[in-house]
Design an enzyme around this catalytic site. Structure first.
Site, PDB file in Angstrom:
ATOM      1  N   SER A   1       3.238  -4.297 126.387  1.00  0.00           N
ATOM      2  CA  SER A   1       2.241  -3.376 126.948  1.00  0.00           C
ATOM      3  C   SER A   1       1.189  -4.154 127.725  1.00  0.00           C
ATOM      4  O   SER A   1       0.761  -3.734 128.810  1.00  0.00           O
ATOM      5  CB  SER A   1       1.561  -2.579 125.831  1.00  0.00           C
ATOM      6  OG  SER A   1       2.497  -1.841 125.109  1.00  0.00           O
TER       7      SER A   1
ATOM      8  N   HIS B   1       9.622  -0.663 123.336  1.00  0.00           N
ATOM      9  CA  HIS B   1       9.357   0.157 122.146  1.00  0.00           C
ATOM     10  C   HIS B   1      10.402   1.271 122.017  1.00  0.00           C
ATOM     11  O   HIS B   1      10.892   1.549 120.929  1.00  0.00           O
ATOM     12  CB  HIS B   1       7.983   0.839 122.255  1.00  0.00           C
ATOM     13  CG  HIS B   1       6.801  -0.076 122.234  1.00  0.00           C
ATOM     14  ND1 HIS B   1       5.820  -0.045 123.192  1.00  0.00           N
ATOM     15  CD2 HIS B   1       6.415  -1.042 121.356  1.00  0.00           C
ATOM     16  CE1 HIS B   1       4.884  -0.926 122.895  1.00  0.00           C
ATOM     17  NE2 HIS B   1       5.221  -1.558 121.804  1.00  0.00           N
TER      18      HIS B   1
ATOM     19  N   LYS C   1     -11.721  -0.108 118.826  1.00  0.00           N
ATOM     20  CA  LYS C   1     -10.942  -0.863 119.813  1.00  0.00           C
ATOM     21  C   LYS C   1     -10.945  -0.133 121.138  1.00  0.00           C
ATOM     22  O   LYS C   1     -10.982   1.086 121.179  1.00  0.00           O
ATOM     23  CB  LYS C   1      -9.491  -0.993 119.331  1.00  0.00           C
ATOM     24  CG  LYS C   1      -9.110  -2.405 118.935  1.00  0.00           C
ATOM     25  CD  LYS C   1      -7.607  -2.483 118.816  1.00  0.00           C
ATOM     26  CE  LYS C   1      -7.176  -3.506 117.786  1.00  0.00           C
ATOM     27  NZ  LYS C   1      -5.758  -3.380 117.462  1.00  0.00           N
TER      28      LYS C   1
ATOM     29  N   ARG D   1      11.108  -9.879 119.887  1.00  0.00           N
ATOM     30  CA  ARG D   1      11.476 -10.321 121.223  1.00  0.00           C
ATOM     31  C   ARG D   1      11.808 -11.806 121.275  1.00  0.00           C
ATOM     32  O   ARG D   1      12.628 -12.251 122.052  1.00  0.00           O
ATOM     33  CB  ARG D   1      10.333 -10.062 122.218  1.00  0.00           C
ATOM     34  CG  ARG D   1      10.166  -8.618 122.584  1.00  0.00           C
ATOM     35  CD  ARG D   1       8.825  -8.343 123.192  1.00  0.00           C
ATOM     36  NE  ARG D   1       7.782  -8.478 122.186  1.00  0.00           N
ATOM     37  CZ  ARG D   1       6.519  -8.102 122.341  1.00  0.00           C
ATOM     38  NH1 ARG D   1       6.141  -7.589 123.493  1.00  0.00           N
ATOM     39  NH2 ARG D   1       5.648  -8.246 121.378  1.00  0.00           N
TER      40      ARG D   1
HETATM   41  P1  ADP Z   1       1.130  -4.139 117.515  1.00  0.00           P
HETATM   42  O1  ADP Z   1      -0.277  -4.104 118.028  1.00  0.00           O
HETATM   43  O2  ADP Z   1       1.280  -3.632 116.112  1.00  0.00           O
HETATM   44  O3  ADP Z   1       1.880  -5.422 117.747  1.00  0.00           O
HETATM   45  P2  ADP Z   1       2.656  -3.001 119.652  1.00  0.00           P
HETATM   46  O4  ADP Z   1       2.555  -1.624 120.178  1.00  0.00           O
HETATM   47  O5  ADP Z   1       2.295  -4.092 120.568  1.00  0.00           O
HETATM   48  O6  ADP Z   1       1.797  -2.980 118.353  1.00  0.00           O
HETATM   49  O7  ADP Z   1       4.125  -3.285 119.115  1.00  0.00           O
HETATM   50  C1  ADP Z   1       4.697  -2.581 118.051  1.00  0.00           C
HETATM   51  C2  ADP Z   1       6.017  -3.234 117.673  1.00  0.00           C
HETATM   52  O8  ADP Z   1       6.929  -3.173 118.756  1.00  0.00           O
HETATM   53  C3  ADP Z   1       5.920  -4.717 117.290  1.00  0.00           C
HETATM   54  O9  ADP Z   1       6.815  -5.000 116.242  1.00  0.00           O
HETATM   55  C4  ADP Z   1       6.378  -5.427 118.539  1.00  0.00           C
HETATM   56  O10 ADP Z   1       6.939  -6.687 118.247  1.00  0.00           O
HETATM   57  C5  ADP Z   1       7.436  -4.456 119.046  1.00  0.00           C
HETATM   58  N1  ADP Z   1       7.654  -4.579 120.478  1.00  0.00           N
HETATM   59  C6  ADP Z   1       6.717  -4.591 121.452  1.00  0.00           C
HETATM   60  N2  ADP Z   1       7.301  -4.735 122.665  1.00  0.00           N
HETATM   61  C7  ADP Z   1       8.641  -4.818 122.441  1.00  0.00           C
HETATM   62  C8  ADP Z   1       9.788  -5.002 123.286  1.00  0.00           C
HETATM   63  N3  ADP Z   1       9.683  -5.154 124.600  1.00  0.00           N
HETATM   64  N4  ADP Z   1      11.008  -5.045 122.700  1.00  0.00           N
HETATM   65  C9  ADP Z   1      11.113  -4.913 121.364  1.00  0.00           C
HETATM   66  N5  ADP Z   1      10.090  -4.767 120.503  1.00  0.00           N
HETATM   67  C10 ADP Z   1       8.866  -4.711 121.038  1.00  0.00           C
END
Ligand code: ADP
Length: 161
Positions: free
Chosen positions: A129, A17, A41, A91
């Site tokens: 995450s 992120h 949630k 990703r």
């Molecule tokens: P959501 O529940 O909206 O998917 P996340 O917190 O899991 O929220 O992810 C938010 C954004 O960050 C999404 O677009 C996800 O694809 C991106 N993301 C998550 N992990 C990574 C990573 N390791 N590298 C790049 N982008 C990521």
């Protein structure tokens, strides 16, 4: 001036992120990291913790602001903040299909809002995450995947359980 939002649950923020936020902050004038928070949630970290981890991780990037919003249509959040760009991270193919569906739907809901997808750096392409939480649960070292404060909190939390 281009305002962008980067919405997500960030439970917790990972290096993946952070990498996307850093790239987006270079591309746009102002970036809001929006922690979407659904009261129904169950998150591993509460809203305040998730905010604190992100604020610490981006403290040196001046054009990033961290805010929380109740989980709602992200197009509504964009409108509220006068944002014209929605940032998301990619990703792999699975992310692509998922993000394409969201982007297409958002285009129908808010034609003036553009989705900007940033590729994960190779070293972060397998980081999520949920994966990090699994690793932590089984005693693995999460420090390579998380910004400092998030890693410390995760280790502390699991030591106390
Ligand atoms: P959501 O529940 O909206 O998917 P996340 O917190 O899991 O929220 O992810 C938010 C954004 O960050 C999404 O677009 C996800 O694809 C991106 N993301 C998550 N992990 C990574 C990573 N390791 N590298 C790049 N982008 C990521």
């Amino acid at each position: 001036m281009t305002v962008a939002i980067f919405p997500g649950s960030f439970d917790p923020i990972t290096n993946g992120h952070l990498d996307i936020a850093t790239k987006a902050a270079k591309a746009f004038d102002e970036l809001y990291i929006v922690i979407m928070d659904n009261t129904n949630k169950k998150y591993f970290f509460c809203r305040e913790e998730r905010v604190a981890f992100i604020e610490d991780a981006v403290k040196d990037i001046k054009n990033i602001k961290v805010i929380t919003r109740p989980e709602q249509l992200t197009v509504a959040v964009a409108k509220e903040l006068n944002a014209t760009v929605m940032v998301r991270g990619l990703r792999n193919n699975e992310d692509f299909i998922y993000e394409q569906q969201i982007a297409n739907m958002n285009k129908k809901l808010a034609p003036d809002l553009e989705t900007a997808l940033f590729f994960a750096s190779p070293e972060n392409a397998s980081v999520s995450s949920s994966m990090v939480k699994e690793i932590a649960k089984f005693g693995g070292d999460v420090r390579p995947f998380l910004p400092k404060l998030a890693a410390t909190a995760m280790i502390q939390r699991l030591n106390n359980e």
